[in-house]
Design an enzyme around this catalytic site. Structure first.
Site, PDB file in Angstrom:
ATOM      1  N   SER A   1      11.840 -29.403 -15.167  1.00  0.00           N
ATOM      2  CA  SER A   1      12.589 -30.009 -14.061  1.00  0.00           C
ATOM      3  C   SER A   1      14.076 -29.751 -14.195  1.00  0.00           C
ATOM      4  O   SER A   1      14.794 -29.773 -13.203  1.00  0.00           O
ATOM      5  CB  SER A   1      12.417 -31.526 -14.049  1.00  0.00           C
TER       6      SER A   1
ATOM      7  N   HIS B   1       8.615 -24.487 -10.314  1.00  0.00           N
ATOM      8  CA  HIS B   1       8.784 -25.947 -10.356  1.00  0.00           C
ATOM      9  C   HIS B   1       7.996 -26.608  -9.236  1.00  0.00           C
ATOM     10  O   HIS B   1       8.396 -26.573  -8.073  1.00  0.00           O
ATOM     11  CB  HIS B   1      10.284 -26.286 -10.257  1.00  0.00           C
TER      12      HIS B   1
ATOM     13  N   GLU C   1       9.886 -24.688  -6.234  1.00  0.00           N
ATOM     14  CA  GLU C   1      11.133 -23.970  -6.497  1.00  0.00           C
ATOM     15  C   GLU C   1      10.798 -22.832  -7.467  1.00  0.00           C
ATOM     16  O   GLU C   1      10.249 -23.074  -8.544  1.00  0.00           O
ATOM     17  CB  GLU C   1      12.179 -24.914  -7.104  1.00  0.00           C
TER      18      GLU C   1
ATOM     19  N   ASN D   1      16.411 -31.728  -7.745  1.00  0.00           N
ATOM     20  CA  ASN D   1      16.866 -32.736  -8.701  1.00  0.00           C
ATOM     21  C   ASN D   1      18.383 -32.847  -8.735  1.00  0.00           C
ATOM     22  O   ASN D   1      18.924 -33.916  -9.006  1.00  0.00           O
ATOM     23  CB  ASN D   1      16.306 -32.446 -10.091  1.00  0.00           C
TER      24      ASN D   1
HETATM   25  P1  NAD Z   1       3.337 -35.397 -19.495  1.00  0.00           P
HETATM   26  O1  NAD Z   1       3.937 -36.062 -20.690  1.00  0.00           O
HETATM   27  O2  NAD Z   1       2.546 -36.207 -18.531  1.00  0.00           O
HETATM   28  O3  NAD Z   1       2.388 -34.193 -19.994  1.00  0.00           O
HETATM   29  C1  NAD Z   1       2.706 -33.270 -20.992  1.00  0.00           C
HETATM   30  C2  NAD Z   1       1.427 -32.855 -21.713  1.00  0.00           C
HETATM   31  O4  NAD Z   1       1.712 -31.732 -22.536  1.00  0.00           O
HETATM   32  C3  NAD Z   1       0.891 -33.950 -22.631  1.00  0.00           C
HETATM   33  O5  NAD Z   1      -0.452 -34.228 -22.257  1.00  0.00           O
HETATM   34  C4  NAD Z   1       0.963 -33.325 -24.024  1.00  0.00           C
HETATM   35  O6  NAD Z   1      -0.126 -33.684 -24.870  1.00  0.00           O
HETATM   36  C5  NAD Z   1       0.917 -31.846 -23.708  1.00  0.00           C
HETATM   37  N1  NAD Z   1       1.491 -30.979 -24.738  1.00  0.00           N
HETATM   38  C6  NAD Z   1       2.572 -31.195 -25.503  1.00  0.00           C
HETATM   39  N2  NAD Z   1       2.804 -30.114 -26.284  1.00  0.00           N
HETATM   40  C7  NAD Z   1       1.840 -29.214 -26.017  1.00  0.00           C
HETATM   41  C8  NAD Z   1       1.520 -27.912 -26.512  1.00  0.00           C
HETATM   42  N3  NAD Z   1       2.290 -27.325 -27.419  1.00  0.00           N
HETATM   43  N4  NAD Z   1       0.427 -27.290 -26.039  1.00  0.00           N
HETATM   44  C9  NAD Z   1      -0.337 -27.892 -25.092  1.00  0.00           C
HETATM   45  N5  NAD Z   1      -0.097 -29.119 -24.588  1.00  0.00           N
HETATM   46  C10 NAD Z   1       0.982 -29.768 -25.024  1.00  0.00           C
HETATM   47  O7  NAD Z   1       4.535 -34.650 -18.770  1.00  0.00           O
HETATM   48  P2  NAD Z   1       4.661 -34.240 -17.214  1.00  0.00           P
HETATM   49  O8  NAD Z   1       5.247 -35.371 -16.453  1.00  0.00           O
HETATM   50  O9  NAD Z   1       3.377 -33.640 -16.779  1.00  0.00           O
HETATM   51  O10 NAD Z   1       5.796 -33.126 -17.299  1.00  0.00           O
HETATM   52  C11 NAD Z   1       5.518 -31.836 -17.788  1.00  0.00           C
HETATM   53  C12 NAD Z   1       6.621 -30.900 -17.366  1.00  0.00           C
HETATM   54  O11 NAD Z   1       6.707 -30.883 -15.937  1.00  0.00           O
HETATM   55  C13 NAD Z   1       8.009 -31.306 -17.835  1.00  0.00           C
HETATM   56  O12 NAD Z   1       8.764 -30.160 -18.119  1.00  0.00           O
HETATM   57  C14 NAD Z   1       8.584 -32.047 -16.641  1.00  0.00           C
HETATM   58  O13 NAD Z   1       9.990 -32.031 -16.607  1.00  0.00           O
HETATM   59  C15 NAD Z   1       8.006 -31.242 -15.503  1.00  0.00           C
HETATM   60  N6  NAD Z   1       7.904 -31.946 -14.229  1.00  0.00           N
HETATM   61  C16 NAD Z   1       7.516 -33.255 -14.171  1.00  0.00           C
HETATM   62  C17 NAD Z   1       7.411 -33.889 -12.933  1.00  0.00           C
HETATM   63  C18 NAD Z   1       6.976 -35.333 -12.833  1.00  0.00           C
HETATM   64  O14 NAD Z   1       7.102 -35.940 -11.752  1.00  0.00           O
HETATM   65  N7  NAD Z   1       6.462 -35.913 -13.892  1.00  0.00           N
HETATM   66  C19 NAD Z   1       7.686 -33.181 -11.742  1.00  0.00           C
HETATM   67  C20 NAD Z   1       8.046 -31.833 -11.829  1.00  0.00           C
HETATM   68  C21 NAD Z   1       8.154 -31.223 -13.076  1.00  0.00           C
END
Ligand code: NAD
Length: 533
Positions: free
Chosen positions: A145, A166, A178, A216
Site C-alpha cells: 500500500s 495494488h 493501481e 492512499n
Molecule cells: P494480513 O496480515 O491480513 O496478511 C498477510 C499474510 O501474509 C498473513 O496471513 C501471513 O501469515 C502471511 N505471510 C507473512 N509472511 C509470509 C511469507 N514469507 N510467505 C507467505 N506468507 C506470508 O495483511 P493484508 O491486510 O492482507 O495486507 C497484505 C499486503 O496488502 C500489505 O502489503 C498491505 O499493505 C497490502 N494491502 C492491504 C489492504 C487492506 O485493506 N488490508 C489493501 C490494499 C493493500
C-alpha cells in the site's frame, strides 16, 4: 499471440526472441499468490475466478487453513446471494492449490503476486528469494500500500520485472487496481499488468512509484485530518463521520473508515508519506499514535474510535453532545445573508415563534454562518452573543451533484462566546424541524469544507506535480474509495475561487502551511479554469 520476454541477462533460462515484449493476459496462466491474509485470499479468489490456476502460499499450515477458510467463506457468500452456482464455486476452488512450499509453487508461475505484511524487511527478503527460484520471465508484483517498490525491487537481480499491483479491499469487489512501475520496471511489464487487470474485470490506473500512489496519498491525510478535528474538539466522532456521509456523499465517515482499515495501517502509511514529502500535512495526529499504543486498532482489535464489543458506548476520545429543550422563541438574523430564508418557514411551521431581533424571551439567536468567516464576529454584532449559533447549509447539489438544492446537512456552528447549553438547544431545534444537523466549533471550513477542501488541495498538488491527471485522480477515488464524484470534480462544483478563500481562512486561523492553496489551484481560481470540464 501469447509471447514472453526474458528480463534476465542472456545465459539465464527463458525465452529471449520476441515479436512483441508485452505478454498478453492469456499468457499469464499460472499465478502464485504469496500471503493468504485479508488481501491475498481475495486476490487468489479473483485470479481463480478468471480461469487461471493459482498457487496460494502461506508460511505455515495454520495460516494456510485460515486463509483458505476466508476464501471458502467468500465464495459461499457469493453462492448464497445467487451470484455464483455451486458448480462454478467448485471449479474455482479446484483451480486453487494451497501450499506452504514456496519454492515448488513459484517455479512455474508466470506471475507472482506478493501480499505479505507491510514490512520492508519481509518484502525485500521474499523478493530476493523469488529472484532465485522463479522462472526468468516471471513477473513479480507486490500489493504493497505504501512501501517503496523501488526499494523492494532493489533487493533483486532483475528489478525490470518487479512492479506494483495494488488491489483494494475486498479485492474481488473493488474495481480499481493501481499499476505501479519503478524507474527500473520494464514498460512491457507495466503494460502487461494493466492488460491483466482489465482481464480481471478491473480498471487499472498506471502511476509511478511514489509514497501512497494516488489513493492512499489522498485518503489517509484526509483521515488524519478527521482525527485532528476530533482531538481539537471541533466536533464529536459521530458528527465528523456524518459530515462526510451526509455532507459529501461518501459511503463511510472517516473515523468509521479508519476503524475498518486499521489504525496501525493508517499510521504506517502516514509515516511513509511524512518521510517522503515532509511538511505538516502528514504529521500523524497524536491521538492516532495513542490509540495505536493502546492497541486500539479498530474493528480487528474490537475497538478504535468506536467500540465494537459495546456498540453505542461513549467515544474513547472527544465528547458526545447533548440534546436539550426546544426554545419557545428563536431570533433569526437575516440582515446580511438570506440563506436562512427557508429556515424561518420551517421553524414557524413547527409552532416556534421567530423574531428578527433577540429580546429577553428569545431562547436562541441564529445567524448565517460562512465557512470563510468567524461566526464570532456576527455574534458580537448582536446584543446577545452568548445565545448565538451559526447555521451553514450543505445543500444537495453542492458536493452531491444529483439534487434539487435541498439542505442535505446543516452545520450548527458554535463560537467560543456561546453559552453552555446553546448547542443542546440548537440540536433540539434541528431535530424538531427535521434538519439533519452536525455541531461544529467556529473554525474556518467548519466540518464539511475543512475536510473536503484540504483534500481537494492535495489532489491539485498531485496534478500540479505531474503525478496523475485529473481524470485518473477522480477515477481512482471513485473506484478505490467509493466516492460518488472525484475530488477534482467536486472542487469544480464548489468553485476553485471559493475553495481558495476557505483554505486561506483555514491557513490564517491555524497558521498551518498545509492549508495554503497550492499555486495551481490559486492560478485556476484566478483564471476561472476548471479541472474537469
Ligand atoms: P494480513 O496480515 O491480513 O496478511 C498477510 C499474510 O501474509 C498473513 O496471513 C501471513 O501469515 C502471511 N505471510 C507473512 N509472511 C509470509 C511469507 N514469507 N510467505 C507467505 N506468507 C506470508 O495483511 P493484508 O491486510 O492482507 O495486507 C497484505 C499486503 O496488502 C500489505 O502489503 C498491505 O499493505 C497490502 N494491502 C492491504 C489492504 C487492506 O485493506 N488490508 C489493501 C490494499 C493493500
Amino acid at each position: 499471440m501469447s509471447v514472453a520476454v526474458c528480463y534476465a541477462p542472456a545465459g539465464r533460462k527463458g525465452p529471449t526472441t520476441m515479436t512483441s515484449n508485452v505478454i498478453q493476459p492469456v499468457g499469464i496462466r499460472q499465478v502464485a499468490v504469496i500471503g493468504l491474509g485479508l488481501m491475498g485470499s481475495g486476490i487468489a479468489e479473483l485470479v481463480a475466478r478468471s480461469g487461471r490456476r493459482v498457487d496460494a502460499i502461506e508460511v505455515d499450515q495454520g495460516f494456510l487453513d485460515q486463509g483458505m477458510a476466508r476464501l471458502h467463506a467468500s465464495l459461499d457468500r457469493a453462492v448464497s446471494r445467487g451470484k455464483l452456482t455451486d458448480a462454478a464455486r467448485d471449479e474455482i476452488l479446484a483451480r486453487i492449490r494451497p501450499t506452504v512450499d514456496l519454492a515448488a509453487a513459484v517455479a512455474d508461475a508466470d506471475l507472482v503476486i506478493e501480499a505479505i505484511p507491510e514490512r520492508i524487511d519481509l518484502k525485500r527478503t521474499l523478493f530476493a528469494q523469488l529472484d532465485e527460484v522463479c522462472r526468468a520471465n516471471a513477473i513479480l508484483a507486490t500489493n504493497t500500500s505504501s512501501l517503496s517498490i523501488t526499494e523492494i525491487a532493489g533487493g533483486t537481480r532483475y528489478p525490470a520485472r518487479v512492479a506494483g499491483l495494488h488491489f483494494f479491499n475486498p479485492a474481488p469487489v473493488m474495481k480499481l487496481v493501481e499499476v505501479i512501475s519503478t524507474v527500473l520496471t520494464s514498460p512491457e511489464i507495466d503494460e502487461t499488468l494493466a492488460l491483466l487487470s482489465r482481464d480481471l474485470g478491473k480498471t487499472p490506473i498506471r502511476v509511478s512509484d511514489r509514497a501512497g500512489f494516488i489513493v492512499n496519498a489522498l485518503l489517509v491525510p484526509y483521515l488524519n485530518h478527521a482525527i485532528w478535528l476530533l482531538e481539537t474538539a471541533q466536533a464529536t466522532r459521530e458528527d465528523i463521520d456524518k459530515a462526510a456521509t451526509a455532507g459529501l456523499g461518501l459511503p463511510m465517515g472517516p473515523l468509521t473508515l479508519l476503524d475498518l482499515i486499521g489504525l496501525d495501517t493508517a499510521l504506517a502509511v502516514l509515516e511513509t508519506l511524512q518521510a517522503e514529502f515532509g511538511g505538516t500535512r502528514y504529521v500523524p495526529a497524536p491521538l492516532l499514535r495513542k490509540l495505536c499504543d493502546a492497541r486500539l486498532f479498530g474493528r480487528k482489535s474490537g475497538r478504535g474510535f468506536y467500540d465494537y464489543q459495546r456498540p453505542g458506548s461513549p467515544a474513547a476520545a472527544g465528547k458526545d453532545h447533548e440534546v436539550g429543550p426546544v426554545p419557545a422563541e428563536v431570533a433569526l438574523i437575516r440582515e446580511q445573508d438570506d440563506s436562512l430564508g427557508e429556515l424561518a418557514g420551517r421553524i414557524t411551521a413547527a409552532g416556534i415563534s421567530v423574531v428578527p431581533h433577540p429580546s429577553g424571551q428569545t431562547g436562541l439567536v441564529i445567524v448565517a454562518a460562512d465557512p470563510k468567516q468567524r461566526v464570532l464576529d456576527a455574534a458580537m454584532a448582536t446584543a446577545h452573543p452568548a445565545d448565538v449559533v451559526g447555521v451553514h447549509f450543505i445543500r444537495a447539489g453542492n458536493f452531491i451533484r444529483a439534487g434539487n438544492g435541498e439542505p442535505g446537512l446543516a452545520e450548527l456552528v458554535l463560537p467560543d462566546v456561546t453559552a453552555a447549553g446553546m448547542a443542546a438547544k440548537a440540536a433540539a431545534l434541528a431535530a424538531r424541524i427535521g434538519l439533519n444537523a452536525v455541531i461544529s466549533r467556529d473554525r474556518p471550513g467548519f466540518l464539511v469544507e475543512a475536510l473536503a477542501y484540504a483534500q481537494f488541495n492535495d489532489a491539485v498538488r498531485m496534478f500540479q506535480d505531474g503525478y496523475a491527471s485529473p481524470a485518473d485522480i477522480d477515477t481512482a477515488m471513485m473506484l478505490g474509495c467509493g466516492y460518488p464524484h472525484g475530488p477534482l470534480q467536486m472542487l469544480d462544483d464548489a468553485g476553485p475561487a471559493n475553495v481558495v478563500s476557505v483554505l486561506e481562512a483555514m491557513h490564517a486561523a491555524t497558521g498551518d502551511p498545509a492549508y495554503t492553496p497550492v499555486p495551481l489551484l490559486a492560478e485556476y481560481a484566478t483564471a476561472g479554469i476548471r479541472f474537469r470540464s
